[in-house]
Design an enzyme around this catalytic site. Structure first.
Site, PDB file in Angstrom:
ATOM      1  N   ASP A 440      24.496 -78.494   4.063  1.00 48.71           N
ATOM      2  CA  ASP A 440      25.183 -79.112   5.190  1.00 48.71           C
ATOM      3  C   ASP A 440      24.405 -78.904   6.499  1.00 48.71           C
ATOM      4  O   ASP A 440      23.478 -78.064   6.573  1.00 48.71           O
ATOM      5  CB  ASP A 440      26.571 -78.460   5.293  1.00 48.71           C
ATOM      6  CG  ASP A 440      27.650 -79.422   5.742  1.00 48.71           C
ATOM      7  OD1 ASP A 440      27.310 -80.400   6.412  1.00 48.71           O
ATOM      8  OD2 ASP A 440      28.829 -79.165   5.434  1.00 48.71           O
ATOM      9  N   ASP A 504      32.308 -87.840   5.411  1.00 46.38           N
ATOM     10  CA  ASP A 504      33.455 -86.941   5.221  1.00 46.38           C
ATOM     11  C   ASP A 504      34.733 -87.734   5.026  1.00 46.38           C
ATOM     12  O   ASP A 504      35.757 -87.178   4.640  1.00 46.38           O
ATOM     13  CB  ASP A 504      33.628 -86.028   6.441  1.00 46.38           C
ATOM     14  CG  ASP A 504      32.816 -84.758   6.293  1.00 46.38           C
ATOM     15  OD1 ASP A 504      32.183 -84.581   5.237  1.00 46.38           O
ATOM     16  OD2 ASP A 504      32.808 -83.943   7.242  1.00 46.38           O
TER      17      ASP A 504
HETATM   18  C1  DGJ Z   1      31.226 -80.778   6.470  1.00 47.42           C
HETATM   19  C2  DGJ Z   1      31.004 -81.450   5.151  1.00 47.42           C
HETATM   20  O1  DGJ Z   1      30.706 -82.783   5.321  1.00 47.42           O
HETATM   21  C3  DGJ Z   1      32.227 -81.223   4.280  1.00 47.42           C
HETATM   22  O2  DGJ Z   1      32.104 -81.941   3.084  1.00 47.42           O
HETATM   23  C4  DGJ Z   1      32.337 -79.751   4.026  1.00 47.42           C
HETATM   24  O3  DGJ Z   1      31.225 -79.326   3.272  1.00 47.42           O
HETATM   25  C5  DGJ Z   1      32.429 -78.996   5.333  1.00 47.42           C
HETATM   26  N1  DGJ Z   1      31.371 -79.361   6.253  1.00 47.42           N
HETATM   27  C6  DGJ Z   1      32.366 -77.526   5.096  1.00 47.42           C
HETATM   28  O4  DGJ Z   1      32.341 -76.804   6.254  1.00 47.42           O
END
Ligand code: DGJ
Length: 700
Positions: A440, A504
């Protein structure tokens, strides 16, 4: 003239008068189709109020040669050598590549430019700039340019924000520059994954389209320019911060490449050129193994890690047929919420007292692999790493950069910080059976300096190095590039990562647009597409399971949902959907992506057609209320006109909600020719908003 040709397009160079110019970039011109008279036929006279000699285009767009539009290169040596004048000194070429050396003796610079065209029509432009002077050369910008034909009339690019990536905007090309800049220090949710220029009525299947994308994951700029002389061009490059790139005497700098393509048959042609090219890479994920059905636990547990809950999820996952389960954020030292822990990549014994061995065994015995989340380029003030090395953050002066999600960016251009992350991640991967990591990157880089100099470029290269080294140490390791969803999806990262977390936002309606346009250049098998919860966590909307299931099928499918809360009926559908994904993934991950220009803008019709046209799978997705009582017929393209296809509705994804009494009459199966399917079509049911159907077409 020197021509590079692919199956679909060509680029033709001219090398007269010590200049390298591009005479043509577009439609395929075969050997002999450019007669010797084309130069005479296209040469301009001298216009009023302009240079006394006709000027010709040059890949180096320079004032010194009379070019007064946006330049290719800008830089200086402490205020000197500010205007360049490169001359072509040598070139070599093959049928698919050209390498040219250009030199500016006055500015003491030399440039090696390489143009490589793949058989499927993707052009990569690389450049290496060498400073042969005895002082540092400050490179302010380098933009790769390609000419656009006069008939290019519109520009289309993509914009976005968190959970709303890659939304198209289309406008007429007008005089001046149309520019998209990204200054986030990472690719960005707002990154225009490709800048398109196109003829006025170009659509998915017709019209001419030219595309260009920066193949790099830092700051970027994309331009389309139309000058007062009527010349049009498309350009892109890395965007440098002030003083970021200073090439030392005797040293060379590798300019971030761009990738470009041309299609004579609409926007889908661009996708096909990229998808085919990328799929031929030996390290392309589907050339290694089929893409496992994935469950990510983030939206099921968030930071509330607890092995009993994870086991309960694993039990249901195994029943459904999930093949990989990813433990997301929250497993490491101090990380009970988003305020602490980043930087300390050690398993937290308070949540995982025996490490991951037990849970991995639990999963493996159920046929499920284990994947783990990292965010290695970040650090938090409340972490052991920051307490030991507060100086290892990207920063300027003695300021602490603005916080985002309570975190700072670790300066991995610093060898100590790089080794720290590499060492800790390597240790976790060596200690447990982990062959997949989700990586991430949840914040924008601001004030991103290293020892007083802007460092976005070097930070990006350090990330690439880190990924490559982890893969070298752990053969078979797959890396998913995530940045708060889709903020690091680009044609640079694609060489270092195996999957992208597309967004997301798991609301299937929102995902329709996001996935449609992310797959413009990225093959769908590299895009994570998960079934989200019934009530979306991002939009708060409730969506039918069948709509979510169809949406998630067209990518690297997965689930992002607390499946322990599913009903028996939902589990049955998830099971048959999982089996369908496994049965169809070879087609979904190798076929041609087809998007149909459907007459009702309230719905999408799209699919995948096998390259030999033996099989196809199409989705008809009603987004908003149908505009008429009976939706326009579904007319499928890309099939073999003279073959017969058995057409049926796929029910394994569950039933949609309709706005009709009775049902369509072809659902159980009818046989139609490819020609009839293209010109007459199929009457779809009138679907309620946010409902879809899946249609199988198999050649008889
Ligand atoms: C942002 C990501 O896009 C999510 O899928 C998840 O992994 C969160 N961060 C975790 O903090």
């Amino acid at each position: 003239m020197i021509a590079l040709r692919s199956a679909h397009n060509s680029i033709v160079f001219n090398t007269i008068n010590n200049k390298l110019s591009i005479f043509h970039w577009g439609a395929l011109l075969n050997e002999g189709e450019l007669g010797s008279d084309v130069i005479a036929a296209t040469t301009r006279a001298v216009s009023h109020s302009h240079w006394d000699q006709p000027t010709t285009a040059d890949v180096m767009r320079e004032h010194s040669k009379g070019f007064i539009g946006h330049p290719t290169l800008e830089g200086h040596r402490n205020g000197q050598a500010w205007s360049t004048h490169f001359e072509l000194v040598s070139e070599t070429h093959t049928t698919n590549s050209l390498q040219a050396t250009l030199v500016d003796d006055h500015a003491k610079l030399s440039l090696v430019l390489t143009y490589t065209l793949t058989p499927d029509g993707v052009l990569t432009i690389n450049a290496d700039l060498t400073n042969s002077g005895d002082t540092g050369y400050v490179l302010n910008q380098y933009v790769h340019w390609l000419p656009l034909a006069d008939q290019a009339a519109q520009v289309m690019d993509f914009t976005g924000r968190w959970s709303h990536e890659r939304h198209p905007q289309r406008r007429d090309i007008s005089y001046g520059l149309t520019t998209r800049e990204e200054r986030e220090g990472r690719t960005s949710h707002d990154y225009t994954i490709a800048q398109l220029a196109m003829t006025k009525n170009a659509n998915f299947s017709s019209g001419e389209v030219w595309s260009m994308s920066v193949a790099f994951s830092g700051n970027s700029v994309h331009h389309v320019e139309k000058t007062q002389f009527g010349d049009q061009s498309i350009g892109a490059g890395e965007l440098f911060l002030p003083g970021e790139i200073i090439i030392k005497p005797g040293e060379s700098f590798t300019i971030a490449p761009v990738q470009a393509s041309y299609s004579a048959c609409g926007i889908d042609g661009i996708s096909q050129n990229f998808h085919s090219t990328l799929r031929k890479r030996t390290h392309h994920p589907t050339n290694i193994r089929p893409r496992p059905l994935t469950l990510n636990v983030w939206e099921a547990v968030y930071f509330d890690h607890n092995s009993e809950k994870i086991k309960a999820l694993a039990d249901v996952a195994a029943e459904i047929g999930v093949e990989r389960m990813v433990l997301d954020d929250g497993w490491f030292h101090l990380r009970r919420n988003d305020r602490a822990g980043l930087g300390d990549w050690v398993v937290d014994p308070t949540v995982w007292p025996n490490g991951f061995t037990e849970i991995i065994e639990y999963l493996n015995t159920r046929g499920i692999e284990f994947g783990l989340w990292f965010e290695g380029e970040m650090v938090q003030i409340d972490s052991d790493l920051y307490r030991a090395h507060p100086e290892w953050i990207l920063h300027e002066g003695d300021r602490i950069p603005a916080l985002q999600r309570n975190q700072l960016v670790l300066d991995i251009t610093h060898p100590g910080a790089f080794d720290h992350v590499l060492g800790q991640v390597d240790h976790v991967l060596s200690s447990f059976n982990i062959s997949y990591i989700k990586w991430d990157h949840n914040r924008i880089l601001n004030d991103a300096g290293h020892l007083g100099q802007a460092a976005v470029h070097n930070q990006t290269l350090a990330t690439y190095r880190l990924f490559d080294e982890l893969k070298r140490r752990h053969p078979g390791l797959e890396i998913e590039s995530c940045a708060s969803g889709g903020a690091r999806i680009d044609l640079g990262m694609i060489e270092h990562a195996d999957r992208f977390w597309t967004s997301d936002n798991n609301d299937a309606l929102e995902r329709q647009t996001i996935q449609r346009w992310t797959s413009l250049v990225i093959p769908p098998e590299m895009l994570g597409t998960h079934i989200g919860p019934t009530r979306g966590h991002q939009t708060g909307k409730t969506t039918e399971l069948s709509f979510r299931a169809i949406n998630a099928l067209f990518g690297h499918a997965g689930i992002e949902w607390d499946i322990t809360e599913t009903t028996a009926h939902e589990r049955e559908i998830l099971k048959s959907w999982a089996a369908l994904y496994k049965e169809k993934r070879a087609l979904l991950h190798s076929g041609r992506s087809v998007r149909i220009d459907y007459p009702d803008s309230h719905a999408f019709l799209y699919g995948v057609v096998a390259h030999d046209k033996s099989e196809a799978l199409f989705a008809f997705m009603q987004h908003l209320m149908p505009s008429s009582n009976f939706s326009p017929k579904l007319r499928f393209t890309g099939l073999d006109a003279s073959s017969q296809y058995r057409v049926r509705l796929i029910t394994e994804v569950g039933a949609p909600r309709t706005l009709q009494v009775g049902n369509i009459t072809w659902g159980e199966g009818v046989v139609l020719s490819g020609a009839a399917l293209e010109s007459v079509g199929l009457q779809p049911p009138t679907l309620a908003p946010e409902n879809g159907i899946l249609i199988s077409l198999i050649k008889q």
